[in-house]
Design a protein around this motif. Structure first.
Motif, PDB file in Angstrom:
ATOM      1  N   PRO A   1      -5.667  -6.723  -8.160  1.00 38.51           N
ATOM      2  CA  PRO A   1      -5.550  -5.403  -8.495  1.00 38.51           C
ATOM      3  C   PRO A   1      -3.823  -5.786  -8.834  1.00 38.51           C
ATOM      4  O   PRO A   1      -3.373  -4.486  -8.447  1.00 38.51           O
ATOM      5  CB  PRO A   1      -6.458  -4.586  -7.464  1.00 38.51           C
ATOM      6  N   GLY A   2      -3.606  -6.440  -9.947  1.00 39.73           N
ATOM      7  CA  GLY A   2      -2.088  -6.293 -10.769  1.00 39.73           C
ATOM      8  C   GLY A   2      -2.866  -5.318 -11.911  1.00 39.73           C
ATOM      9  O   GLY A   2      -3.974  -4.570 -12.407  1.00 39.73           O
ATOM     10  N   THR A   3      -1.971  -5.337 -13.047  1.00 37.67           N
ATOM     11  CA  THR A   3      -2.374  -4.542 -13.851  1.00 37.67           C
ATOM     12  C   THR A   3      -3.478  -5.267 -14.888  1.00 37.67           C
ATOM     13  O   THR A   3      -4.370  -4.072 -15.254  1.00 37.67           O
ATOM     14  CB  THR A   3      -1.356  -5.000 -15.747  1.00 37.67           C
ATOM     15  N   ILE A   4      -3.963  -6.439 -15.104  1.00 41.38           N
ATOM     16  CA  ILE A   4      -4.898  -6.495 -15.733  1.00 41.38           C
ATOM     17  C   ILE A   4      -6.253  -6.339 -14.696  1.00 41.38           C
ATOM     18  O   ILE A   4      -7.614  -5.696 -15.243  1.00 41.38           O
ATOM     19  CB  ILE A   4      -5.288  -8.304 -16.305  1.00 41.38           C
ATOM     20  N   GLY A   5      -6.218  -6.530 -13.550  1.00 38.97           N
ATOM     21  CA  GLY A   5      -7.621  -6.029 -12.707  1.00 38.97           C
ATOM     22  C   GLY A   5      -7.673  -4.631 -12.861  1.00 38.97           C
ATOM     23  O   GLY A   5      -8.360  -4.166 -12.480  1.00 38.97           O
TER      24      GLY A   5
ATOM     25  N   TRP B   1     -10.867  -3.384  -0.950  1.00 41.37           N
ATOM     26  CA  TRP B   1     -10.633  -4.194   0.796  1.00 41.37           C
ATOM     27  C   TRP B   1      -9.481  -4.794   1.300  1.00 41.37           C
ATOM     28  O   TRP B   1      -8.571  -5.218  -0.770  1.00 41.37           O
ATOM     29  CB  TRP B   1     -12.344  -4.645   0.901  1.00 41.37           C
ATOM     30  N   THR B   2      -8.789  -5.602   1.379  1.00 42.31           N
ATOM     31  CA  THR B   2      -8.656  -6.515   2.085  1.00 42.31           C
ATOM     32  C   THR B   2      -9.426  -7.682   2.901  1.00 42.31           C
ATOM     33  O   THR B   2     -10.729  -7.264   3.244  1.00 42.31           O
ATOM     34  CB  THR B   2      -7.433  -6.471   3.065  1.00 42.31           C
ATOM     35  N   VAL B   3      -9.040  -8.383   2.266  1.00 39.26           N
ATOM     36  CA  VAL B   3     -10.456 -10.183   3.672  1.00 39.26           C
ATOM     37  C   VAL B   3     -10.637  -9.458   4.144  1.00 39.26           C
ATOM     38  O   VAL B   3     -12.138  -9.786   4.443  1.00 39.26           O
ATOM     39  CB  VAL B   3      -9.792 -11.614   2.933  1.00 39.26           C
ATOM     40  N   GLU B   4      -9.631  -8.939   5.149  1.00 36.46           N
ATOM     41  CA  GLU B   4     -10.210  -9.222   6.619  1.00 36.46           C
ATOM     42  C   GLU B   4     -12.076  -7.667   6.706  1.00 36.46           C
ATOM     43  O   GLU B   4     -12.186  -7.801   7.996  1.00 36.46           O
ATOM     44  CB  GLU B   4      -9.303  -8.519   7.882  1.00 36.46           C
ATOM     45  N   ARG B   5     -11.191  -6.817   5.373  1.00 35.31           N
ATOM     46  CA  ARG B   5     -12.018  -5.544   5.512  1.00 35.31           C
ATOM     47  C   ARG B   5     -13.621  -6.155   4.485  1.00 35.31           C
ATOM     48  O   ARG B   5     -14.665  -4.890   4.858  1.00 35.31           O
ATOM     49  CB  ARG B   5     -11.966  -4.209   5.310  1.00 35.31           C
ATOM     50  N   MET B   6     -13.847  -6.628   3.861  1.00 37.97           N
ATOM     51  CA  MET B   6     -14.672  -6.475   2.552  1.00 37.97           C
ATOM     52  C   MET B   6     -15.769  -6.867   3.210  1.00 37.97           C
ATOM     53  O   MET B   6     -16.563  -7.891   4.439  1.00 37.97           O
ATOM     54  CB  MET B   6     -14.489  -7.906   1.818  1.00 37.97           C
ATOM     55  N   PRO B   7     -16.790  -5.956   2.632  1.00 35.51           N
ATOM     56  CA  PRO B   7     -18.309  -5.609   3.130  1.00 35.51           C
ATOM     57  C   PRO B   7     -19.139  -7.138   2.903  1.00 35.51           C
ATOM     58  O   PRO B   7     -18.798  -6.968   1.487  1.00 35.51           O
ATOM     59  CB  PRO B   7     -18.677  -4.690   2.866  1.00 35.51           C
TER      60      PRO B   7
ATOM     61  N   VAL C   1     -17.741  -0.405  -8.839  1.00 37.73           N
ATOM     62  CA  VAL C   1     -16.624  -1.289  -8.728  1.00 37.73           C
ATOM     63  C   VAL C   1     -15.934  -1.039  -7.029  1.00 37.73           C
ATOM     64  O   VAL C   1     -15.389  -0.154  -6.958  1.00 37.73           O
ATOM     65  CB  VAL C   1     -15.091  -0.747  -9.757  1.00 37.73           C
ATOM     66  N   HIS C   2     -16.123  -2.824  -7.220  1.00 37.12           N
ATOM     67  CA  HIS C   2     -14.913  -3.270  -5.824  1.00 37.12           C
ATOM     68  C   HIS C   2     -13.746  -3.711  -5.788  1.00 37.12           C
ATOM     69  O   HIS C   2     -13.972  -3.936  -7.146  1.00 37.12           O
ATOM     70  CB  HIS C   2     -15.891  -3.491  -4.956  1.00 37.12           C
ATOM     71  N   LEU C   3     -13.056  -3.533  -5.362  1.00 39.50           N
ATOM     72  CA  LEU C   3     -11.621  -4.018  -5.804  1.00 39.50           C
ATOM     73  C   LEU C   3     -10.791  -5.167  -4.238  1.00 39.50           C
ATOM     74  O   LEU C   3     -11.182  -5.044  -3.381  1.00 39.50           O
ATOM     75  CB  LEU C   3     -10.327  -3.628  -6.275  1.00 39.50           C
ATOM     76  N   LEU C   4     -11.427  -6.656  -4.815  1.00 39.37           N
ATOM     77  CA  LEU C   4     -10.036  -7.176  -3.358  1.00 39.37           C
ATOM     78  C   LEU C   4      -8.423  -7.235  -3.408  1.00 39.37           C
ATOM     79  O   LEU C   4      -8.136  -7.930  -4.525  1.00 39.37           O
ATOM     80  CB  LEU C   4     -10.959  -8.046  -3.521  1.00 39.37           C
ATOM     81  N   ALA C   5      -8.303  -6.533  -2.693  1.00 45.34           N
ATOM     82  CA  ALA C   5      -6.393  -6.406  -2.871  1.00 45.34           C
ATOM     83  C   ALA C   5      -5.527  -7.929  -1.962  1.00 45.34           C
ATOM     84  O   ALA C   5      -6.281  -7.987  -0.283  1.00 45.34           O
ATOM     85  CB  ALA C   5      -6.298  -5.228  -2.789  1.00 45.34           C
ATOM     86  N   ALA C   6      -4.514  -8.341  -2.425  1.00 43.98           N
ATOM     87  CA  ALA C   6      -3.546  -8.797  -0.967  1.00 43.98           C
ATOM     88  C   ALA C   6      -3.389  -8.485   0.363  1.00 43.98           C
ATOM     89  O   ALA C   6      -3.201  -9.163   1.370  1.00 43.98           O
ATOM     90  CB  ALA C   6      -2.771  -9.517  -1.774  1.00 43.98           C
ATOM     91  N   ASP C   7      -2.961  -6.842  -0.268  1.00 45.37           N
ATOM     92  CA  ASP C   7      -2.326  -6.598   1.168  1.00 45.37           C
ATOM     93  C   ASP C   7      -3.173  -4.573   1.070  1.00 45.37           C
ATOM     94  O   ASP C   7      -3.300  -3.929   0.016  1.00 45.37           O
ATOM     95  CB  ASP C   7      -1.841  -6.749   1.469  1.00 45.37           C
ATOM     96  N   GLU C   8      -2.708  -3.919   2.086  1.00 40.19           N
ATOM     97  CA  GLU C   8      -2.763  -2.543   2.014  1.00 40.19           C
ATOM     98  C   GLU C   8      -2.380  -1.705   1.096  1.00 40.19           C
ATOM     99  O   GLU C   8      -2.492  -1.133   0.537  1.00 40.19           O
ATOM    100  CB  GLU C   8      -2.770  -1.994   3.374  1.00 40.19           C
ATOM    101  N   ARG C   9      -0.756  -2.339   1.010  1.00 40.21           N
ATOM    102  CA  ARG C   9       0.168  -1.652  -0.379  1.00 40.21           C
ATOM    103  C   ARG C   9      -1.060  -1.527  -1.140  1.00 40.21           C
ATOM    104  O   ARG C   9      -0.737  -0.520  -1.764  1.00 40.21           O
ATOM    105  CB  ARG C   9       1.579  -2.449  -0.556  1.00 40.21           C
ATOM    106  N   SER C  10      -0.894  -2.541  -1.772  1.00 43.56           N
ATOM    107  CA  SER C  10      -1.801  -2.480  -3.650  1.00 43.56           C
ATOM    108  C   SER C  10      -3.227  -2.036  -3.017  1.00 43.56           C
ATOM    109  O   SER C  10      -3.626  -1.114  -4.069  1.00 43.56           O
ATOM    110  CB  SER C  10      -1.957  -4.347  -3.906  1.00 43.56           C
ATOM    111  N   ALA C  11      -3.559  -1.883  -1.672  1.00 45.27           N
ATOM    112  CA  ALA C  11      -5.069  -1.650  -2.242  1.00 45.27           C
ATOM    113  C   ALA C  11      -4.554  -0.081  -1.821  1.00 45.27           C
ATOM    114  O   ALA C  11      -5.509   0.642  -3.079  1.00 45.27           O
ATOM    115  CB  ALA C  11      -5.808  -2.035  -0.564  1.00 45.27           C
TER     116      ALA C  11
END
Length: 335
Positions: A176-180, A216-222, A194-204
């Motif tokens: 979830p940067g600018t393009i994402g 989601w982060t990797v640990e929480r993604m369904p 729409v779902h997004l996968l973020a690298a960390d909680e701040r960007s999420a």
């Protein structure tokens, strides 16, 4: 005039340079607003691939996300362009080859890329010269800030087109940067879940602030079936993850670029009957992006963290955060 010049790896400065002239078939634009992106940072660090292939060299003038007002025209250009608010395509094809003839000037082997390739001076400057055929008029409903977001928006627009999304489809956007984030906005406008996968909680957290609940982060993604996956990160391992996650018969769009090669097992593509789409540039998506912004279907302005002066850019490109900047990923320059 003043322009940002990269003189070598890690060296950026604002210099006084000659104003551009409008050559035949060209216009000069007074730049009002311009953005900086990851490509610009890679040119500063020396990592950008074009520096190593010979397609770009120092000193160079960067900047390819911009809008402004036409102030001069060259021979053969309709003078009614003067005074028009515009943005322009980054990819300037030769106009004579087979690809250009087929409307694919953005992959012309001989193309110039404004602020990026072939020594074509960019728009982080008070004025920029470009070809009249690359211009897109800016409707009054699109303000300067949104106008300088048309180029990244065009990339996202094309990513969503490539994903083939419609009402009822479920899409995962990785990165979830600018393009994402813009891809997520266009996917939402198309009616997708729409779902997004973020690298960390701040960007999420920032993505959630834009109205996306399923971040989601990797640990929480369904574990859900993803009809399409848009890979918009710069991590070399995530393109393979995108292929792994997408549903059989689905579509994967690769728009992120890592600094090192990304490895994908093409057997996974074949066995899952997956369609893979690569997106290089905004070119075919610029008009559609302007229309979406003008209609209010997508509003890119919440992504802008700060608007700064040209003199502040060298330190910002080097990694400093403007004082008072918001949480968004985009920095713009007002000229």
């Amino acid at each position: 005039m003043k322009a940002l010049v990269l003189t070598g790896p890690g060296r950026a400065e604002v210099q006084d340079v000659p104003e551009p002239a409008a050559e035949p078939g060209q216009v000069v634009v007074d730049v009002h607003r311009a953005g900086i992106c990851g490509t610009d940072v890679e040119f500063l660090t020396g990592e950008m691939a074009y520096l190593h292939t010979g397609d770009a060299a120092y000193p160079m003038r960067i900047g390819h996300e911009w809008m402004g007002t036409v102030s001069a025209v060259g021979a053969g250009v309709d003078p009614s362009w003067i005074g028009q608010r515009v943005t322009g395509d980054t990819m300037l094809g030769c106009g004579a080859c087979r690809r250009c003839a087929r409307g694919r000037q953005h992959v012309c082997a001989h193309r110039l890329e404004l602020g990026i390739r072939g020594g074509k001076a960019g728009a982080l400057a008070e004025k920029v010269a470009t070809t009249v055929g690359s211009l897109h008029r800016m409707p009054s409903a699109v303000d300067d800030a949104a106008g300088a977001m048309v180029e990244p928006g065009g990339n996202a627009f094309r990513a969503v087109q490539g994903a083939g999304l419609g009402s009822g489809d479920r899409c995962l956007v990785i990165g979830p940067g600018t393009i994402g984030l813009l891809s997520a906005m266009f996917a939402r406008a198309a009616g997708a879940e729409v779902h997004l996968l973020a690298a960390d909680e701040r960007s999420a957290a920032f993505a959630r602030s834009l109205g996306f609940d399923d971040v989601w982060t990797v640990e929480r993604m369904p574990q859900l079936p993803w009809d399409a996956v848009i890979e918009a990160s710069n991590a070399p391992h995530l393109p393979a993850t995108a292929v792994e996650l997408v549903e059989p018969g689905g579509r994967v769009v690769f728009i992120g670029l890592a600094g090192t090669p990304s490895l994908i097992d093409t057997r996974d593509l074949a066995v899952k009957d997956v369609t893979a789409v690569g997106v290089l540039s905004a070119s075919p998506g610029l008009a559609g992006t302007i229309d979406a912004y003008a209609d209010g279907v997508v509003d890119p302005r919440p992504l802008i963290a700060a608007t700064v002066a040209l003199d502040e850019l060298p330190s910002i490109l080097a990694g400093s955060r403007p004082e008072g900047a918001g949480p968004g990923p985009k920095i713009q320059v007002a000229l």
